[in-house]
Motif scaffolding. Sequence first.
Motif, PDB file in Angstrom:
ATOM      1  N   LYS A   2       4.744 -89.220  13.902  1.00 35.47           N
ATOM      2  CA  LYS A   2       3.783 -90.030  14.659  1.00 35.47           C
ATOM      3  C   LYS A   2       3.944 -91.502  14.298  1.00 35.47           C
ATOM      4  CE  LYS A   2       0.400 -86.279  14.926  1.00 35.47           C
ATOM      5  NZ  LYS A   2       0.956 -85.350  13.903  1.00 35.47           N
ATOM      6  N   LYS A   3       3.398 -92.352  15.159  1.00 37.56           N
ATOM      7  CA  LYS A   3       3.515 -93.796  14.954  1.00 37.56           C
ATOM      8  C   LYS A   3       2.133 -94.391  14.693  1.00 37.56           C
ATOM      9  CE  LYS A   3       7.591 -94.307  17.895  1.00 37.56           C
ATOM     10  NZ  LYS A   3       8.115 -94.821  19.186  1.00 37.56           N
ATOM     11  N   LEU A   4       2.007 -95.050  13.567  1.00 35.59           N
ATOM     12  CA  LEU A   4       0.755 -95.727  13.218  1.00 35.59           C
ATOM     13  C   LEU A   4       1.037 -97.195  12.962  1.00 35.59           C
ATOM     14  CD1 LEU A   4      -0.738 -93.296  10.500  1.00 35.59           C
ATOM     15  CD2 LEU A   4      -1.101 -93.196  12.974  1.00 35.59           C
ATOM     16  N   ARG A  14       5.014 -88.427   9.140  1.00 40.00           N
ATOM     17  CA  ARG A  14       4.802 -87.019   9.459  1.00 40.00           C
ATOM     18  C   ARG A  14       3.466 -86.577   8.862  1.00 40.00           C
ATOM     19  NH1 ARG A  14       8.415 -82.819  10.096  1.00 40.00           N
ATOM     20  NH2 ARG A  14      10.130 -84.073   9.277  1.00 40.00           N
ATOM     21  N   THR A  16       0.192 -83.346   9.675  1.00 40.55           N
ATOM     22  CA  THR A  16      -0.296 -82.288  10.562  1.00 40.55           C
ATOM     23  C   THR A  16      -1.684 -81.784  10.162  1.00 40.55           C
ATOM     24  OG1 THR A  16       0.749 -80.611   9.179  1.00 40.55           O
ATOM     25  CG2 THR A  16       2.031 -81.395  11.068  1.00 40.55           C
ATOM     26  N   VAL A  21      -5.173 -86.310  10.206  1.00 40.20           N
ATOM     27  CA  VAL A  21      -5.209 -86.361  11.677  1.00 40.20           C
ATOM     28  C   VAL A  21      -6.444 -87.140  12.127  1.00 40.20           C
ATOM     29  CG1 VAL A  21      -5.579 -84.960  13.765  1.00 40.20           C
ATOM     30  CG2 VAL A  21      -3.854 -84.269  12.071  1.00 40.20           C
ATOM     31  N   GLU A  25      -6.477 -91.395  13.444  1.00 35.98           N
ATOM     32  CA  GLU A  25      -6.588 -91.475  14.899  1.00 35.98           C
ATOM     33  C   GLU A  25      -6.727 -92.916  15.409  1.00 35.98           C
ATOM     34  OE1 GLU A  25      -9.655 -88.942  16.394  1.00 35.98           O
ATOM     35  OE2 GLU A  25      -9.005 -89.267  18.484  1.00 35.98           O
ATOM     36  N   LEU A  28      -3.284 -94.930  15.618  1.00 37.48           N
ATOM     37  CA  LEU A  28      -2.144 -94.509  16.438  1.00 37.48           C
ATOM     38  C   LEU A  28      -1.660 -95.692  17.273  1.00 37.48           C
ATOM     39  CD1 LEU A  28      -3.381 -90.982  17.552  1.00 37.48           C
ATOM     40  CD2 LEU A  28      -1.307 -91.454  16.212  1.00 37.48           C
ATOM     41  N   ASP A  30       2.168 -97.602  19.237  1.00 33.17           N
ATOM     42  CA  ASP A  30       3.497 -97.362  19.782  1.00 33.17           C
ATOM     43  C   ASP A  30       4.377 -98.553  19.424  1.00 33.17           C
ATOM     44  OD1 ASP A  30       5.400 -95.876  21.002  1.00 33.17           O
ATOM     45  OD2 ASP A  30       4.971 -96.642  23.020  1.00 33.17           O
ATOM     46  N   GLU A  34      10.363 -98.923  13.552  1.00 32.33           N
ATOM     47  CA  GLU A  34       9.427 -98.770  12.449  1.00 32.33           C
ATOM     48  C   GLU A  34       9.792 -99.697  11.287  1.00 32.33           C
ATOM     49  OE1 GLU A  34      11.620 -96.550  13.373  1.00 32.33           O
ATOM     50  OE2 GLU A  34      12.766 -95.907  11.607  1.00 32.33           O
TER      51      GLU A  34
END
Lengths: 235, 88
Positions: A2-4, A14, A16, A21, A25, A28, A30, A34
């Motif tokens: 994921k991209k933060l 990574r 999960t 999570v 949130e 998050l 784009d 990186e």
Amino acid sequence: MKKLKVADINVLIRYTHPTLVKQAEAYLSDFDKEDIVIDIPESTLERLQQENPHLSVDDVEYIFTGAAFYENILNYNGFLLHSSGVCVNGWAYLFSADSGTGKSTHTGLWQKYLGEDTAKIINDDKPAIRIVDGKNYVYGTPWSGKTDMNLNMRMPLGGIVFLERSTENFIHPITTQEAIPKLFQQTLRPHEASQMNKLLDVLDKVLSETPIYRLGCDMSREAVELSFNTIRRDK
Amino acid sequence: MKIKEGFLLRTVAGSNIVVPIGEGSIDFSGVITLNEVGAFLWKILEQPADKAALLEKLTAEYDVDANTASQDIDAFLAKLREANLLDD
């Protein structure tokens, strides 16, 4: 993966498990490229969990991804201060102390007496401090200790306060010589000379430009008035 | 004598501080703060030096008589030994 975007750093990561999570949130994002990668495979999390049986795999993911982020932030003119950070009228103030002393209690009292719309918790346990464009900023991050109190925002650093419990309320400025050992107790200490030099470069600027205090306080309204009126920068 | 390996002397916001790095950080986890003279002596002791050399350099750099300088050096060396920071 994921991209933060955390503290204006692009983090490819990574995760999960439910705690991160939820905590991540608001961060998050784009991006094409990186800055840092945090990739702890599930098998490593399971091994770390077995080495730390009092923790769940969920805890392990949250703690070790945070540790990885804060080790990397040194490369971006930043560091972690174990503290509860509160923002009022455009400035962030960090209250630092050992766990269990009452730093979150004190910033909670700022919210109670100044109002939750005025006093906002940017990160209740591990805010990041970063020098960006020559200015010292406090950033919220997804890693905020046992509480979920953190905000994806940045604020100029207004002051650092080392807090202790006291039956009498007092506050006074301390010298950099007094502040440095306290800061070292409340951050991650690099062991490599190159990383240590980076931390000292950041501390040199932050300590030169930031008022640092020692506060003894109880849980009264007077304690909040004393600390707020002494350290506020918004007037 | 000489300062042990694994320590870094830096000036941070006007204060002279010594922090352990690498091997040094295994036995010692604090931070040492030094005054100006302490930092001056520390820098000399990063290379092997004896007391006579310290005395010569300190009296050359600072306006201090040999007797006072000698006492200051002894006090500083005693502190370093107490903290186990010197290789003799």
